[in-house]
Design an enzyme around this catalytic site. Structure first.
Site, PDB file in Angstrom:
ATOM      1  N   CYS A   1      -4.340   1.726  -0.661  1.00 41.43           N
ATOM      2  CA  CYS A   1      -3.023   1.381  -0.142  1.00 41.43           C
ATOM      3  C   CYS A   1      -1.891   1.794  -1.076  1.00 41.43           C
ATOM      4  O   CYS A   1      -0.719   1.697  -0.704  1.00 41.43           O
ATOM      5  CB  CYS A   1      -2.952  -0.119   0.100  1.00 41.43           C
ATOM      6  SG  CYS A   1      -4.516  -0.806   0.647  1.00 41.43           S
TER       7      CYS A   1
ATOM      8  N   HIS B   1       4.992  -5.003  -1.061  1.00 43.73           N
ATOM      9  CA  HIS B   1       3.719  -4.536  -0.502  1.00 43.73           C
ATOM     10  C   HIS B   1       3.406  -5.404   0.714  1.00 43.73           C
ATOM     11  O   HIS B   1       3.004  -4.898   1.748  1.00 43.73           O
ATOM     12  CB  HIS B   1       2.611  -4.602  -1.559  1.00 43.73           C
ATOM     13  CG  HIS B   1       1.317  -4.031  -1.102  1.00 43.73           C
ATOM     14  ND1 HIS B   1       1.221  -2.775  -0.565  1.00 43.73           N
ATOM     15  CD2 HIS B   1       0.060  -4.546  -1.072  1.00 43.73           C
ATOM     16  CE1 HIS B   1      -0.049  -2.534  -0.229  1.00 43.73           C
ATOM     17  NE2 HIS B   1      -0.768  -3.584  -0.524  1.00 43.73           N
TER      18      HIS B   1
ATOM     19  N   GLU C   1       1.905 -11.454  -5.029  1.00 47.89           N
ATOM     20  CA  GLU C   1       3.077 -10.577  -5.189  1.00 47.89           C
ATOM     21  C   GLU C   1       4.332 -11.408  -5.462  1.00 47.89           C
ATOM     22  O   GLU C   1       5.158 -11.059  -6.310  1.00 47.89           O
ATOM     23  CB  GLU C   1       3.277  -9.695  -3.942  1.00 47.89           C
ATOM     24  CG  GLU C   1       4.382  -8.661  -4.142  1.00 47.89           C
ATOM     25  CD  GLU C   1       4.510  -7.663  -2.991  1.00 47.89           C
ATOM     26  OE1 GLU C   1       3.851  -7.868  -1.940  1.00 47.89           O
ATOM     27  OE2 GLU C   1       5.272  -6.696  -3.140  1.00 47.89           O
TER      28      GLU C   1
ATOM     29  N   LYS D   1       5.901  -4.024   6.707  1.00 49.86           N
ATOM     30  CA  LYS D   1       4.577  -4.054   7.351  1.00 49.86           C
ATOM     31  C   LYS D   1       4.535  -5.093   8.469  1.00 49.86           C
ATOM     32  O   LYS D   1       3.643  -5.063   9.317  1.00 49.86           O
ATOM     33  CB  LYS D   1       3.478  -4.358   6.328  1.00 49.86           C
ATOM     34  CG  LYS D   1       3.202  -3.198   5.369  1.00 49.86           C
ATOM     35  CD  LYS D   1       1.977  -3.459   4.513  1.00 49.86           C
ATOM     36  CE  LYS D   1       1.722  -2.332   3.526  1.00 49.86           C
ATOM     37  NZ  LYS D   1       2.608  -2.350   2.349  1.00 49.86           N
TER      38      LYS D   1
ATOM     39  N   HIS E   1      -0.053  -1.811   8.471  1.00 46.67           N
ATOM     40  CA  HIS E   1      -0.370  -1.272   7.156  1.00 46.67           C
ATOM     41  C   HIS E   1      -0.903   0.152   7.312  1.00 46.67           C
ATOM     42  O   HIS E   1      -1.991   0.351   7.822  1.00 46.67           O
ATOM     43  CB  HIS E   1      -1.400  -2.175   6.478  1.00 46.67           C
ATOM     44  CG  HIS E   1      -1.613  -1.882   5.022  1.00 46.67           C
ATOM     45  ND1 HIS E   1      -1.204  -0.704   4.428  1.00 46.67           N
ATOM     46  CD2 HIS E   1      -2.204  -2.615   4.052  1.00 46.67           C
ATOM     47  CE1 HIS E   1      -1.538  -0.737   3.145  1.00 46.67           C
ATOM     48  NE2 HIS E   1      -2.139  -1.873   2.898  1.00 46.67           N
TER      49      HIS E   1
ATOM     50  N   PHE F   1      -6.262  -1.596  -2.678  1.00 48.94           N
ATOM     51  CA  PHE F   1      -7.585  -2.217  -2.671  1.00 48.94           C
ATOM     52  C   PHE F   1      -8.371  -1.639  -3.828  1.00 48.94           C
ATOM     53  O   PHE F   1      -8.547  -0.433  -3.900  1.00 48.94           O
ATOM     54  CB  PHE F   1      -8.283  -1.803  -1.374  1.00 48.94           C
ATOM     55  CG  PHE F   1      -8.719  -2.923  -0.526  1.00 48.94           C
ATOM     56  CD1 PHE F   1      -7.913  -4.013  -0.344  1.00 48.94           C
ATOM     57  CD2 PHE F   1      -9.950  -2.887   0.120  1.00 48.94           C
ATOM     58  CE1 PHE F   1      -8.313  -5.057   0.462  1.00 48.94           C
ATOM     59  CE2 PHE F   1     -10.349  -3.926   0.925  1.00 48.94           C
ATOM     60  CZ  PHE F   1      -9.525  -5.007   1.099  1.00 48.94           C
TER      61      PHE F   1
END
Lengths: 429, 431
Positions: A178, A318, A329, A350, A355, A414
């Site tokens: 990602c 993110h 985050e 997102k 995503h 990830f």
């Protein structure tokens, strides 16, 4: 020796909320969701049946119009389409630049498998609880298509774009889940700073919306499952969030050395000023609970840009809509920005786009540049019940007028790769 | 390079040997690692030979407390991680007495697409396939039941770098490059760039490719790139040679620890060699087709030399990408000739692929390890099976037996499918 400055002079995108930067931006500021019941394949027997599909593009027609892309799939079509827009937008014209000074750096996902053909062969080769490899290969030689197989390599989109624009300088692709296209943007910035090229096309492309990719994410229990409420399913920072929504698409940007862009009279959207990268070095599937990797990448980007935390006006999070990411985050942003964290609008686009995995960072960078351009920050939609552990200003539900001079974009992969980027309103002085 | 960057650790898992000593010994003696495929039954398939890594026991190379991770690591990932762990041991960056700052230690790895073990996914397809058609309704349910939960993670190209970061606590920049044949060369170059700009002091860089897999080999045959030659296995891989008919698939991995010079010196590290130049280039040509003049390779070589501030005449040897593909070897030869001059007057050129096969994303770093040992011995390993030169490959091939030569600068060039090329300049270490 002063460092070469790098500016953004072109943008293009293919996203689930719109094809083309202007459609994309309009959708974001009006809070439109691109999440739908999956129609690319019949997903009714998977636990998650929704995804963020690119609907406003006729992929087959686009392919037919580009015979040089025989065998290519959605991911590469998205990439080329977005790159054509970005390149056109930059005003660069073939023949007017030195091809050996134009490079490419993509965060490019795996190509889309030739699923039915592959599956039939595997199914037929299954004997006594295993695949008979000799049978598989015999059938494969008859039925697999050479170009469709080659197009699954992640470096193919970068090859196509290079051929289109005669880009003969460094050509790289990274695939850090990602974080990939944010990392590509950062590395492209460094390529120009290092004087290895004057112009870079950078961005990302990906489509994991196919039966194998979808299976993989469903098995990781990473995906949201609100099948009856697609538009409301991606809800970063909300109490009821239950996973991310898999999307697809591409985003591309043209980066140029400032002097080069000015000499040719290019329109400059913004300046790329900071790149920070780190690794959690913790677990494959979870972020470190202290957010140490995210903290590090944000700090490195700030240091790189020589920008104080208080100068940041907008953060594109993110913000995946998974339990862990959004909490960690938030924690990390508070650690880096201190009290000012509460004053900085931080939204997750997102919530609307889903995503886009390897392509996520690039389209989110385009959102940041538009926020600078238009003085508007896009919202986090579906944020109806704030999670007490997520207590920052996520620009809930509605876009907001807000002057943005410096924007940060976060992308966390990830496996633990973290990338933070900073862009600033361009000032010639 | 704007800063002095040195190599302080190496690890290699190759078809001709595990460990740098065994690898180098085989290369200098011209030993082939190609043999009949033993990994799986090939039946009457046109490709029957490959360069397999033998006697690789992944467990022996993974720290004890992390061994449970092996089951989520594909064979490719296991090979890549093993090489990195060997390089880390060799560089002594993490020992009982000392360790480098984890936040200043990063990773850049080259890797390619990894293909699932067919047995892991076969049952779902078998359940869903009837009369040559896959029923998605059945497949979805069967796949959710029969694939193991972390299946996706086993095959992601960023997994070597992720596992390594966890095993050694490397919290610095972490990237995974997927540019096919250029990938690991690019990984080394980008690792150096990270050190140059001060983002890290030490980088673990490496590459792996393991495409001795039924799906990958079928792809290569369909693309018309793999050799279908019969006869003696060890004679099939014939880069630059007139009768070559394609590449032999190999597998393997290697890793380097690269480090800022003062950092290496202050911790008393042994220094193997220096990296002084990196450059990239691209064919900008239809991917999958070979650009006949080799322009991408030429640009990469020229950029690497410029980065090293070196004249072509100062280069003592080139480790070429040449893997035995008919058109590819010619295009690369033209690029080398354009930069270094033609024929026997030109720089000595060798291809380790004649022995270790075509290892795509791992090829460049395996060559870099070979180049480092070549400095030490003053010897260029041979290109074996070089019986009759192809006149269209007008480079000065080190054919069949190793060449003794004092080496100060060596170039490693890599690139292919997709058009991406990269080159490195390595220098013999001098105080």
């Amino acid at each position: 020796m002063s460092r070469r400055r790098v500016v953004i002079t072109g943008m293009g995108c293919v996203t689930p909320v719109g094809v083309g930067v202007s459609n994309f931006w309009q959708a974001l500021i009006s809070g439109r969701s691109g999440v739908v019941r999956i129609s690319i394949f019949d997903a009714s027997s998977w636990p998650t049946k929704i995804g963020a599909e690119v609907r406003d593009l006729d992929v087959d027609a686009e392919l037919d119009a580009r015979p040089y892309m025989v065998g290519a799939a959605r991911n590469a079509v998205f990439a080329v389409k977005a790159a054509e827009e970005a390149f056109g937008d930059s005003g660069l014209r073939k023949g007017e630049y030195d091809p050996e000074r134009l490079g490419i750096y993509l965060g490019s996902g795996e190509g889309v498998p030739d699923f039915f053909s592959f599956g039939e062969i595997v199914g037929e080769a299954w004997k006594d609880s295993r695949v008979d490899n000799a049978s598989f290969m015999r059938l494969g030689l008859k039925r697999m298509d050479a170009m469709r197989e080659l197009e699954q390599e992640p470096n193919m989109p970068g090859g196509h774009i290079a051929a289109l624009f005669d880009a003969r300088a460094v050509n790289s692709s990274c695939l850090t889940a990602c974080a990939a296209s944010s990392q590509a943007f950062g590395e492209a910035l460094e390529v120009i700073r290092h004087d290895d090229a004057d112009i870079m096309i950078t961005g990302g492309c990906h489509s994991m919306l196919h039966p194998l990719g979808h299976t993989g994410f469903c098995l990781l229990t990473a995906l949201g499952t609100d099948n009856d409420n697609p538009a409301g399913a991606s809800r970063p920072f909300d109490m009821r969030r239950n996973g991310f929504i898999l999307g697809e698409g591409a985003g591309m940007l043209v980066l140029e050395e400032e002097g080069y862009a000015r000499a040719r009279g290019a329109r400059i959207y913004a300046e790329a000023i900071g790149y920070g990268g780190s690794a959690d070095a913790f677990r494959l599937t979870d972020s470190h609970e202290t957010g140490r990797g995210a903290i590090a990448s944000m700090r490195y980007a700030l240091e790189d840009a020589d920008v104080e935390p208080s100068e940041v006006d907008y953060i594109n999070a993110h913000g995946t809509s998974t339990k862990v990411n959004d909490r960690v985050e938030t924690l990390a942003v508070k650690e880096v920005f201190g009290e000012t964290a509460y004053k900085i609008p931080m939204s997750s686009t997102k919530s609307m786009t889903g995503h886009l995995i390897a392509a996520a960072g690039a389209v989110e960078m385009i959102a940041c540049v538009n926020a600078i351009q238009h003085g508007v920050v896009p919202p986090t939609t579906n944020l109806l019940e704030p999670d007490p552990e997520c207590d920052l200003d996520y620009v809930p539900l509605k876009a907001r007028e807000h002057e943005v001079n410096v924007a940060m974009s976060n992308s966390f992969g990830f496996g633990g790769q973290n990338i933070s980027l900073l862009v600033r309103r361009y000032d010639a002085s | 390079m704007n800063r002095r960057i040195v190599i302080t650790g190496m690890g290699v898992f190759s078809p001709v040997g595990i460990g740098v000593d065994a690898y180098w010994q085989a290369l200098r003696e011209g030993v082939s690692g190609v043999g009949p495929i033993t990994r799986f039954e090939v039946g009457n398939f046109p490709v029957w030979a490959a360069a397999e890594v033998r006697q690789f026991k992944p467990r022996d190379h993974i720290p004890k407390q992390h061994r449970k991770a092996l089951k989520v690591m594909s064979w490719d990932v296991q090979l890549g991680v093993a090489a990195a762990m060997s390089a880390v041991d060799d560089a002594r960056i993490i020992t009982e007495e000392t360790r480098v700052d984890p936040t200043r230690l990063g990773i850049t790895f080259g890797a390619g697409n990894m293909t699932s073990d067919l047995d892991e996914i076969g049952q779902a397809f078998a359940a869903a396939e009837k009369n040559g058609e896959v029923n998605l309704d059945v497949f979805g349910r069967a796949a959710m039941q029969t694939f193991f939960p972390l299946w996706l993670l086993k095959y992601l190209p960023n997994m070597p770098a992720c596992h390594i970061s966890i095993f050694v606590d490397a919290e610095g920049p972490n990237n995974s490059i997927t540019t096919g044949d250029a990938a690991s060369t690019q990984a080394i170059g980008e690792a150096c760039r990270a050190i140059e700009r001060g983002a890290a002091d030490v980088m673990i860089c490496g590459g792996v490719e393991a495409k001795i897999h039924p799906v990958s080999i079928t792809r290569y045959v369909l693309l018309g790139k793999a050799s279908v030659r019969e006869g003696r296995a060890e004679e099939i891989s014939r880069p630059f040679e007139k009768s070559r008919d394609g590449f032999v698939v190999g597998e393997g991995s290697a890793a380097l620890v690269v480090e800022e010079y003062e950092h290496a010196k202050s911790r008393g590290a042994k220094i193997y060699a220096e990296i002084t130049g990196f450059g990239g280039g691209c064919d900008a040509y239809a991917p999958g087709k070979v650009e006949p003049t080799g322009r991408g390779a030429r640009v990469a070589l020229q950029n690497a030399l410029a980065d090293a501030k070196l004249e072509p005449a100062e280069v003592d040897a080139v480790f070429a990408n040449a893997n035995g593909a008919i058109e590819g070897d010619r295009a690369e030869s033209r690029a080398i000739c354009a930069v270094f001059g033609d024929g026997t007057d030109g720089v000595p050129v060798t291809s380790t692929k004649s022995m270790i096969g075509y290892i795509s994303a791992g090829g460049g770093i395996l060559d870099a390890v070979a180049a480092v040992r070549a400095f030490g011995e003053g010897m260029i390993p041979p290109t074996i099976n070089y019986d009759e030169p192809d006149p269209e490959c007008a480079v000065n091939v080190v054919g069949n037996t190793a060449m003794r030569k004092e080496l100060n600068h060596v170039v490693v060039g890599s690139g292919g499918f997709g058009g991406q090329h990269a080159a490195l300049v390595l220098r013999k270490h001098q105080e």
